[in-house]
Design an enzyme around this catalytic site. Structure first.
Site, mmCIF file in Angstrom:
data_model
loop_
_atom_site.group_PDB
_atom_site.id
_atom_site.type_symbol
_atom_site.label_atom_id
_atom_site.label_comp_id
_atom_site.label_asym_id
_atom_site.label_seq_id
_atom_site.Cartn_x
_atom_site.Cartn_y
_atom_site.Cartn_z
ATOM 1 N N GLN A 11 -12.784 -14.348 62.829
ATOM 2 C CA GLN A 11 -12.386 -15.632 63.400
ATOM 3 C C GLN A 11 -11.888 -15.490 64.836
ATOM 4 O OE1 GLN A 11 -13.014 -18.670 61.717
ATOM 5 N NE2 GLN A 11 -14.161 -17.063 60.659
ATOM 6 N N HIS A 37 -14.282 -16.148 67.906
ATOM 7 C CA HIS A 37 -14.670 -17.483 68.358
ATOM 8 C C HIS A 37 -14.164 -17.778 69.766
ATOM 9 C CE1 HIS A 37 -16.591 -19.585 64.997
ATOM 10 N NE2 HIS A 37 -15.811 -18.888 64.190
ATOM 11 N N GLU A 90 -6.262 -23.889 59.014
ATOM 12 C CA GLU A 90 -7.638 -24.384 58.895
ATOM 13 C C GLU A 90 -8.354 -23.640 57.764
ATOM 14 O OE1 GLU A 90 -11.660 -24.711 61.671
ATOM 15 O OE2 GLU A 90 -10.131 -23.203 62.127
ATOM 16 N N HIS A 91 -8.301 -22.310 57.820
ATOM 17 C CA HIS A 91 -8.880 -21.462 56.780
ATOM 18 C C HIS A 91 -7.774 -20.615 56.157
ATOM 19 C CE1 HIS A 91 -12.072 -21.738 59.990
ATOM 20 N NE2 HIS A 91 -12.763 -22.175 58.953
ATOM 21 N N ASP A 149 -18.471 -20.595 56.577
ATOM 22 C CA ASP A 149 -19.043 -20.995 57.860
ATOM 23 C C ASP A 149 -20.532 -21.290 57.752
ATOM 24 O OD1 ASP A 149 -16.675 -20.833 59.257
ATOM 25 O OD2 ASP A 149 -16.997 -18.786 59.945
ATOM 26 N N HIS A 164 0.049 -70.944 53.577
ATOM 27 C CA HIS A 164 -0.635 -70.038 52.648
ATOM 28 C C HIS A 164 -0.739 -70.684 51.265
ATOM 29 C CE1 HIS A 164 -0.042 -67.081 55.757
ATOM 30 N NE2 HIS A 164 -0.575 -66.098 55.019
#
Length: 436
Positions: A263, A266, A332-333, A366, A425
């Protein structure tokens, strides 16, 4: 190589844990000012701003922003056979899991002659963003487009940065993936400018505004999504990627190390965190990271990510404390590699996607797990979800009452409208009861 954060012997409240979790030094808030000027330029100057931004950020001035359909079809034909096979398999698996995310229509009957239908209606037009800076992501085409198609979105526009290597067009692998999915509305535009163009439209190139924008990107893309939210819906402000691994000394230090590295490659802002109840295991993982990271093709980027303030090795008293740290972080992961994975999983509330066991690396998600890899970052997993078919669906209530069930509630409805000092109403109901 990596810093070690020792939290043993401390009893920390959720707010204290939240203050301790590491984050990248450049966050979405910092990127807002720059993103604002880019978004405003696209709103005011349209295609001219997009061309100027491509020249500035992507080092190429495209001949055209919209990619010709013939180029998309050619890219499909020129896909590497094994890559095409992988994309086709990914499409099938993500399609199957996305179908499970579409709720069925439900009908309730509050009284005889009264019904409420709960239906899920897709947006008619969506914009999907596929990054193309430090790496190329045909897999993100699949993750964006398939859930939208499963949801029933009629029109899908895809944006990805112009590539100098390919004459200012979108990367062929991304075009090929789009072509496999039948997408022929593709634009060579990237970053915050692409998000603005999708949100506001660019009439001169036939780009109509969309209703929902999805897809990952850097912090400037995330900032632009924040700026246009309200005009359009967004999936999440997905910035630089994150991985958090909960592991004990039964785990394989080499496997944990390669997952952290995977990761980190990236982006320099990527976050990689191990939380463990074993100081010896943390040291073993650190040694493996130091040994293996120089061997990767993106070694400089990996080193920057792993030595940045957003990455660390955390030592805690026990796995319950590890789970508490993870929940505060909202990764996230999240990977779980322990002697009793299910026990740890039972303590987890907040994560974008959870990968359980030594044979379930994030990289499987992924590409070919069938799950979606477009997930919330920056702690947003504590209150939002990853992308799915539901991202493109809106729940709607269809209400039908006949005269008799309306009359049955009229007295109480009029009383409530009077209590709220909104007598008209009640009159809207009473007027119906007076009619033959």
């Amino acid at each position: 190589m990596m810093t070690i954060t020792d939290l043993r012997g401390q009893t920390l409240s959720p707010s204290q844990l939240l203050a301790l979790v590491p984050r990248a030094s450049l966050d979405v808030g910092v990127a807002i000012e720059a993103a604002t000027s880019i978004v405003d330029a696209v709103r005011e100057h349209g295609v001219q701003a997009l061309l100027d931004q491509a020249e500035r950020f992507d080092r190429v001035r495209p001949e055209a922003i919209r990619v010709e359909r013939s180029a998309i079809l050619r890219a499909v034909d020129e896909l590497d056979p094994l890559v095409r096979e992988a994309l086709t398999e990914s499409i099938a698996r993500v399609t199957a899991s996305s179908r499970a995310q579409v709720p069925g229509e439900q009908v309730t009957h509050p009284a005889p002659g009264a019904s409420i239908v709960q239906r899920w209606q897709p947006v008619s037009r969506a914009g999907v963003y596929v990054p193309g800076g430090k790496a190329v992501y045909p897999s993100s085409v699949v993750m964006n487009v398939v859930p939208a198609q499963v949801a029933g979105v009629a029109q899908i526009a895809l944006a990805s940065p112009a590539q100098a290597e390919f004459g200012g067009s979108v990367h062929p692998a991304i075009l090929g993936a789009a072509g496999l999915l039948g997408i022929d509305e593709v634009y060579a535009m990237g970053g915050a400018g692409a998000i603005a163009a999708l949100a506001y439209g660019v009439e001169s190139i036939g780009l109509a505004p969309v209703q929902v924008i999805t897809g990952p990107g850097n912090n400037y893309v995330a900032a632009a999504k924040r700026l246009v939210q309200g005009r359009v819906g967004i999936d999440a402000e997905a910035g630089a990627t994150e991985i958090l691994v909960i592991a004990d000394d039964s785990a394989d230090a080499t496997l944990v190390a390669v997952d952290l590295i995977s990761q980190a490659e990236h982006d320099e802002q990527a976050s990689a965190i191990l939380v463990t109840d074993s100081a010896d295991f943390a040291s073993a993982v650190d040694a493996e990271v130091a040994r293996l990271s120089p061997l990767t093709a993106s070694a400089d980027r990996v080193r920057a990510a792993l030595t940045g303030p957003q990455s660390t090795l955390v030592v805690v008293d026990d796995l319950a404390a590890a789970a508490s740290f993870s929940n505060a972080y909202g990764p996230e992961h999240l990977e779980i590699q322990t002697a009793d994975d299910d026990a740890v999983l039972g303590l987890i509330d907040d994560a974008g996607a959870i990968f359980v066991g030594a044979h379930t690396p994030v990289s499987l998600g992924d590409y070919l797990a069938g799950s979606n890899h477009i997930l919330p970052t920056g702690g947003q997993a504590r209150y939002s979800s990853g992308l799915g078919a539901f991202t493109f669906l809106r729940p709607q209530q269809i209400v039908r009452y006949e005269a008799e069930p309306l009359a049955a509630v009229a007295e109480r409805l009029v009383a409530l409208s009077g209590a709220e000092m909104l007598p008209a109403h009640g009159e809207a109901v009473s007027a119906r009861l007076r009619r033959p």
